[in-house]
Design an enzyme around this catalytic site. Structure first.
Site, mmCIF file in Angstrom:
data_model
loop_
_atom_site.group_PDB
_atom_site.id
_atom_site.type_symbol
_atom_site.label_atom_id
_atom_site.label_comp_id
_atom_site.label_asym_id
_atom_site.label_seq_id
_atom_site.Cartn_x
_atom_site.Cartn_y
_atom_site.Cartn_z
ATOM 1 N N TYR A 1 0.830 -1.191 0.000
ATOM 2 C CA TYR A 1 0.000 0.000 0.000
ATOM 3 C C TYR A 1 0.872 1.251 0.000
ATOM 4 O O TYR A 1 2.088 1.189 0.181
ATOM 5 C CB TYR A 1 -0.948 0.003 1.200
ATOM 6 C CG TYR A 1 -0.300 0.333 2.526
ATOM 7 C CD1 TYR A 1 -0.466 1.589 3.114
ATOM 8 C CD2 TYR A 1 0.474 -0.611 3.211
ATOM 9 C CE1 TYR A 1 0.123 1.893 4.337
ATOM 10 C CE2 TYR A 1 1.055 -0.319 4.427
ATOM 11 C CZ TYR A 1 0.881 0.940 4.995
ATOM 12 O OH TYR A 1 1.467 1.227 6.203
ATOM 13 N N LYS B 1 6.383 -1.720 2.002
ATOM 14 C CA LYS B 1 5.196 -1.147 2.641
ATOM 15 C C LYS B 1 4.038 -2.132 2.459
ATOM 16 O O LYS B 1 3.131 -1.932 1.637
ATOM 17 C CB LYS B 1 4.880 0.224 2.047
ATOM 18 C CG LYS B 1 4.019 1.105 2.946
ATOM 19 C CD LYS B 1 3.981 2.534 2.424
ATOM 20 C CE LYS B 1 3.041 3.416 3.240
ATOM 21 N NZ LYS B 1 3.507 3.631 4.622
ATOM 22 N N GLU C 1 12.380 2.270 14.040
ATOM 23 C CA GLU C 1 11.409 3.302 13.671
ATOM 24 C C GLU C 1 10.282 3.307 14.689
ATOM 25 O O GLU C 1 10.316 2.571 15.678
ATOM 26 C CB GLU C 1 10.864 3.062 12.263
ATOM 27 C CG GLU C 1 10.255 1.691 12.047
ATOM 28 C CD GLU C 1 9.844 1.428 10.599
ATOM 29 O OE1 GLU C 1 9.960 2.326 9.761
ATOM 30 O OE2 GLU C 1 9.391 0.304 10.318
ATOM 31 N N LEU D 1 11.159 1.622 7.016
ATOM 32 C CA LEU D 1 10.631 2.124 5.760
ATOM 33 C C LEU D 1 11.318 3.428 5.386
ATOM 34 O O LEU D 1 11.579 4.276 6.248
ATOM 35 C CB LEU D 1 9.127 2.356 5.887
ATOM 36 C CG LEU D 1 8.395 2.741 4.606
ATOM 37 C CD1 LEU D 1 8.354 1.562 3.637
ATOM 38 C CD2 LEU D 1 6.990 3.226 4.911
#
Length: 296
Positions: free
Chosen positions: A37, A152, A185, A209
């Site tokens: 996505y 993702k 993250e 990411l």
């Protein structure tokens, strides 16, 4: 295209009212989470950093061996039309591509599947003003997700669990660390930490990411006379940071003012974040006139 108060979506070639969209329960995205996505903010009716978002989508599809259903030009035309259906000047575009529908449930996909493409728009609401005034709280948690967070993917159950753990411990979010105590993250964000005039962020790898907003923040930080360094960070580093920020496409850069129930710096959003946030707001207000500027 006349704007409407209802939400519209794009599904496999058709623009439909959102509530009329239907996807087969045999779609591999539903059965296996077999898809990727992308989330793209829209400012003043124009997608923000669209080329960078489409490049990242293409990389996620290629790494997942899923066919990209559209060319860049087709993506741009479809998204422009989807935006035009809605009255909001600031929007959020959600794009999802799954491997497609396979009537026989099998971990191994058939070779001739056609991807399912689904996209919809919603209004981009302003960030909670309390977050800008007081900042957010975060806790550190072990990163127990899979080893390809650079894709993702729609399989976000691990992220959801971590976000829920943070909530259950009275925090707004979590900052994740690996087995070597290195920061990766947030649950849906990239991490920055300020030390004096040096802004540090973990280097890109398969453990995090490549955020589009991350790149924009790095550029804006340099405009604020900060030195930007991509380098590993540990939990101990975060304890010693003057400021900590989390960045994402829908929330820009948000200040973390409490980490593991202890204040970060002064315990209030810091001066560097205020300067960065002012530049980001100017960028959004003047987009797309400022789109000619390179993004690092």
């Amino acid at each position: 295209m006349a704007k409407t108060d209802g939400q519209f979506a794009y599904l496999n070639g058709d623009f439909l009212p959102l509530e009329k969209c239907r996807i087969s329960p045999q779609d591999r995205g539903f059965l296996f989470g077999d898809g990727v996505y992308e989330v793209i903010p829209v400012f003043n009716g124009q997608p923000f950093e669209l080329d960078a978002h489409l490049d990242r989508l293409a990389q996620s599809l290629a790494q997942s061996a899923i066919l990209n259903p559209l060319t860049n030009e087709q993506w741009q035309a479809m998204l422009a039309k989807l935006i035009s259906y809605h009255p909001w000047s600031h929007q959020v575009l959600y794009l999802q591509v799954t491997r497609g529908t396979q009537m026989r449930r099998d971990h191994l996909p058939d070779e001739d599947l056609s991807p399912t493409l689904y996209a919809y728009a919603s209004e981009l609401k302003p960030v909670n003003p309390d977050w800008l005034t007081d900042g957010l709280s975060a806790i550190t948690l072990p990163d127990d997700r899979w080893q390809h967070c650079d894709i993702k993917a729609i399989t976000l159950l691990p992220n959801i669990r971590l976000k829920m753990q943070a909530r259950d411990q009275g925090a707004d979010d979590a900052i994740l660390y690996d087995g070597d105590d290195r920061i990766t993250e947030g649950t849906a964000s990239n991490v920055f930490a300020l030390f004096g005039q040096v802004l540090k962020t973990p280097p890109l790898s398969n453990h995090l990411l490549a955020g589009i907003t991350r790149t924009v923040v790095m550029r804006l930080a340099r405009d604020c006379d900060l030195s930007v360094c991509e380098t590993p960070l540990t939990r101990q580093d975060l304890k010693e940071a003057d400021e900590i920020w989390l960045t994402s496409s829908t929330k820009n850069a948000l200040p973390i003012t409490q980490l593991d129930h202890q204040p970060v710096g002064s315990g209030q959003p810091g001066p560097a974040w205020h300067a960065l946030n002012a530049r980001f707001e100017t960028l959004k207000r003047t987009w797309p006139e400022t789109s000619a500027n390179p993004t690092d």
